[in-house]
Scaffold this motif. Structure first.
Motif, PDB file in Angstrom:
ATOM      1  N   VAL A 153      31.216  50.074  36.350  1.00  0.00           N
ATOM      2  CA  VAL A 153      31.796  49.162  35.510  1.00  0.00           C
ATOM      3  C   VAL A 153      33.274  49.100  36.035  1.00  0.00           C
ATOM      4  O   VAL A 153      33.143  49.318  37.377  1.00  0.00           O
ATOM      5  N   TRP A 154      33.259  47.738  36.011  1.00  0.00           N
ATOM      6  CA  TRP A 154      33.998  46.587  36.867  1.00  0.00           C
ATOM      7  C   TRP A 154      35.838  47.181  37.230  1.00  0.00           C
ATOM      8  O   TRP A 154      36.020  47.471  35.806  1.00  0.00           O
ATOM      9  N   LEU A 155      36.130  47.695  38.633  1.00  0.00           N
ATOM     10  CA  LEU A 155      37.673  47.337  38.619  1.00  0.00           C
ATOM     11  C   LEU A 155      37.864  46.334  38.762  1.00  0.00           C
ATOM     12  O   LEU A 155      38.243  46.182  40.391  1.00  0.00           O
ATOM     13  N   GLY A 156      39.150  45.294  38.056  1.00  0.00           N
ATOM     14  CA  GLY A 156      39.574  44.374  38.314  1.00  0.00           C
ATOM     15  C   GLY A 156      39.310  43.341  38.603  1.00  0.00           C
ATOM     16  O   GLY A 156      37.641  43.555  37.225  1.00  0.00           O
ATOM     17  N   ASP A 157      38.863  41.807  38.478  1.00  0.00           N
ATOM     18  CA  ASP A 157      38.423  40.858  39.013  1.00  0.00           C
ATOM     19  C   ASP A 157      37.077  40.781  39.520  1.00  0.00           C
ATOM     20  O   ASP A 157      37.684  40.405  40.269  1.00  0.00           O
ATOM     21  N   GLY A 158      36.084  41.392  38.413  1.00  0.00           N
ATOM     22  CA  GLY A 158      34.702  41.514  39.445  1.00  0.00           C
ATOM     23  C   GLY A 158      34.242  40.240  39.716  1.00  0.00           C
ATOM     24  O   GLY A 158      33.408  39.909  40.571  1.00  0.00           O
ATOM     25  N   SER A 159      34.508  38.943  38.996  1.00  0.00           N
ATOM     26  CA  SER A 159      34.527  37.934  39.076  1.00  0.00           C
ATOM     27  C   SER A 159      34.025  37.172  40.205  1.00  0.00           C
ATOM     28  O   SER A 159      33.182  36.088  41.397  1.00  0.00           O
ATOM     29  N   ALA A 160      35.381  38.059  40.994  1.00  0.00           N
ATOM     30  CA  ALA A 160      35.649  37.818  42.868  1.00  0.00           C
ATOM     31  C   ALA A 160      34.408  37.497  44.237  1.00  0.00           C
ATOM     32  O   ALA A 160      34.147  37.071  44.935  1.00  0.00           O
ATOM     33  N   ILE A 161      33.130  38.365  43.023  1.00  0.00           N
ATOM     34  CA  ILE A 161      32.641  39.192  43.672  1.00  0.00           C
ATOM     35  C   ILE A 161      31.381  39.401  43.069  1.00  0.00           C
ATOM     36  O   ILE A 161      30.615  39.695  42.842  1.00  0.00           O
ATOM     37  N   GLY A 162      31.718  38.055  41.945  1.00  0.00           N
ATOM     38  CA  GLY A 162      30.139  37.742  40.957  1.00  0.00           C
ATOM     39  C   GLY A 162      29.357  38.865  40.274  1.00  0.00           C
ATOM     40  O   GLY A 162      28.337  39.182  39.278  1.00  0.00           O
TER      41      GLY A 162
END
Length: 227
Positions: free
Chosen positions: A104-113
């Motif tokens: 599960v992503w923590l924070g804005d995972g879009s910053a690392i794809g």
């Protein structure tokens, strides 16, 4: 907790510990007053507790509860992680030995794809004939693989895991589990776990693995909330 046995890690009872150590050559184990102390000792390694490898302390009979005193550690100051990061966890119904795991992503995972906070990056299962340790390993190995496949951005990934057993298996590229050794694991989960292990033995991941500090931060975001 057990440093060396059929399966390693922190166990809640002496009976559970005995199943991993009785009759196991070179077993190394010890009891601790709290789960946190046991987890810290596991990370320290058995050499830090050499007087108690495979035997009870001299001031109490073998098999008795309790433990000698261990030095208390002052917790390091740290804020709750904000990410971007990937958190992994597993859940197991021990009445039926059915397991599932996920990232599960923590924070804005879009910053690392990746994706947004709280969104699943992957999920496996439910698998029959599997335990939580295998699930934690599979989840952690999968996160590391995703980071490697992400290309240059994978170097910025942090992967949080709350299982010291899974972290040890990944670090050593060796799994010590009765579910595999005794052919108790179902064919589906066995195939997934063996594929993950084979990948780890032949590849490296740029991601940084960090132990999730449950006592200070609460349950890891990938937790299934079934406790």
């Amino acid at each position: 907790m057990v440093w060396s046995g059929r399966e390693v890690g922190v166990f809640d009872t002496w009976d559970a510990c005995a199943k991993q150590t009785t009759g196991f050559a070179g077993a190394k184990f010890k009891s601790f007053p709290t789960a946190d102390a046991a987890r810290a000792a596991f990370i320290d390694g058995d050499q830090a507790h050499v007087n108690y490898q495979g035997k009870a302390p001299a001031d109490r009979p073998a098999g008795a509860s309790g433990s000698s005193k261990v030095a208390k550690r002052k917790p390091a100051a740290a804020d709750y992680p904000v990410g971007p990061a990937l958190c992994v966890d597993a859940a197991c119904d021990t009445t039926r030995w059915v397991m599932e795991c996920r990232g599960v992503w923590l924070g804005d995972g879009s910053a690392i794809g990746g994706a947004g906070d709280g969104e699943e990056a992957f999920a496996f299962g439910p698998f029959a004939d599997a335990n939580g340790n295998l699930g934690e390993f599979l989840a952690l190995a999968t996160a590391l693989r995703l980071a490697a496949e992400a290309g240059p951005s994978g170097a910025g990934w942090t992967v949080y895991c709350d299982s010291i057993t899974a972290m040890a298996w990944v670090r050593k590229r060796v799994i010590r589990s009765v579910f595999l050794d005794d052919d108790r694991a179902g064919p589906e989960v066995r195939a997934h776990v063996e594929d993950a292990l084979a990948w780890l033995k032949n590849h490296t991941s740029p991601a940084k693995v960090v132990k999730w500090d449950t006592p200070r931060w609460g349950e890891i975001p990938a937790d299934y909330g079934r406790k």
